[in-house]
Design an enzyme around this catalytic site. Structure first.
Site, PDB file in Angstrom:
ATOM      1  N   MET A   1       0.793  -1.240   0.000  1.00  0.00           N
ATOM      2  CA  MET A   1       0.000   0.000   0.000  1.00  0.00           C
ATOM      3  C   MET A   1       0.821   1.284   0.000  1.00  0.00           C
ATOM      4  O   MET A   1       0.318   2.348   0.357  1.00  0.00           O
ATOM      5  CB  MET A   1      -0.876  -0.010   1.264  1.00  0.00           C
ATOM      6  CG  MET A   1      -2.327   0.247   0.969  1.00  0.00           C
ATOM      7  SD  MET A   1      -3.339   0.087   2.463  1.00  0.00           S
ATOM      8  CE  MET A   1      -3.326  -1.691   2.672  1.00  0.00           C
ATOM      9  N   PRO A   2       2.075   1.205  -0.385  1.00  0.00           N
ATOM     10  CA  PRO A   2       2.838   2.447  -0.396  1.00  0.00           C
ATOM     11  C   PRO A   2       2.413   3.405  -1.518  1.00  0.00           C
ATOM     12  O   PRO A   2       1.931   2.954  -2.568  1.00  0.00           O
ATOM     13  CB  PRO A   2       4.276   1.975  -0.656  1.00  0.00           C
ATOM     14  CG  PRO A   2       4.271   0.517  -0.404  1.00  0.00           C
ATOM     15  CD  PRO A   2       2.892   0.046  -0.627  1.00  0.00           C
ATOM     16  N   ILE A   3       2.546   4.646  -1.211  1.00  0.00           N
ATOM     17  CA  ILE A   3       2.409   5.704  -2.228  1.00  0.00           C
ATOM     18  C   ILE A   3       3.758   6.392  -2.292  1.00  0.00           C
ATOM     19  O   ILE A   3       4.276   6.828  -1.260  1.00  0.00           O
ATOM     20  CB  ILE A   3       1.337   6.735  -1.828  1.00  0.00           C
ATOM     21  CG1 ILE A   3      -0.039   6.101  -1.746  1.00  0.00           C
ATOM     22  CG2 ILE A   3       1.353   7.917  -2.790  1.00  0.00           C
ATOM     23  CD1 ILE A   3      -1.098   7.031  -1.144  1.00  0.00           C
TER      24      ILE A   3
END
Lengths: 78, 78, 78, 78, 78, 78
Positions: C1-3
């Protein structure tokens, strides 16, 4: 595939509250994601929403920190 | 001169861990900076990397907060 | 879920190039996503990477715009 | 209508200080807002400034975390 | 006082469209601002929404650029 | 080591101008960097400033796009 970064001051919406509640943040996530689905057909499971809660002394408006503003408002001097 | 802002959920990578460790964050900084040097010839000493760790109730995916998602996953209801 | 938000100046990596090529940007996306998978076990299909290319006159370093810096460097006046 | 996001490391400006003081942050807000008024005629009451203070182990420079850099500098090993 | 930054790929919502229309962007602004008013009582005239449209080759997902993904999807190879 | 991201609408400061000029942006970079040096002792050569100019239809305020607002203001209907 939208990424939504929401910055809000760390303040509650009612007496005795000092920040948004988990339920309120969940409602913001739900509502904003739904807008992007309804308007731009962006699927919910491809939409990230990140809420950043900012201390009042770290947010400036009108050349002052919000903490100073709130003190003025509380002191009725505005 | 790159600026890299990395947002991750505040979660550990293994049992008993509740956030990325200092070593893991250092490895991310090193790895990401190296990619920009290797691919775009950006010097390491002109590359900033900032890691923002976000609470699970402040990150939304699929119209829900990740904290709700994790509870569902833990409860096997998904 | 990294941005991951990556800001780079709009400059090429070699003579005659005025911006990163599609291949270079794809290599950055691949490399950065792989680092997050390797170090933090973040699945590739839950990782967003956004590259923002910034005009030289819109990027400041050392109190000057990079366009001014590049002119000085080109003129050897530094 | 400007939005200014300022990221700084969580460090003090003098001995015994571990972060910017409320007064320093207020002075940054005031100063930055004034620049935008003076140069671009942006009214103060339409200007937001947000200061994000980042832990040293979450900020990378030169491929290392700033916490590692500071340890090296303190140990004079650089 | 919320600041909402929305990043979307520069893609249209229907055949022949290559980006969100002005009307769609206005509807996103209206909808998102309304959610923050309804849930967190944030006044509309203190809410900023910024929409950033990102080129497909500048957005990565699953370790690839979205432009590569779209080519695969168009070629039915996925 | 500060990173300053400044988002402004793509508008000029005077008749016939449709965006900030290179000189104005250079003055903003200089002024903002100086504030961080004066207040927080952040060296100029470790300060990045990035200016993002946003189209009027991509910036929302008061639940409307700024382009709609400007049309109303021009039409004196506000």
């Amino acid at each position: 595939m939208p990424i939504v970064n929401i910055q809000i001051t760390r303040e509650g919406t009612g007496p005795g509250r000092h920040a948004a509640t988990a339920e309120e943040k969940a409602a913001v996530i739900k509502g904003v994601s739904q807008v992007l689905l309804d308007v731009l057909k962006k699927p919910l499971d491809a939409t990230f929403v990140v809420i950043e809660e900012v201390e009042l002394e770290n947010w400036g408006w009108g050349g002052q920190s919000v903490s100073a503003l709130r003190r003025q408002q509380a002191g009725g001097s505005r």
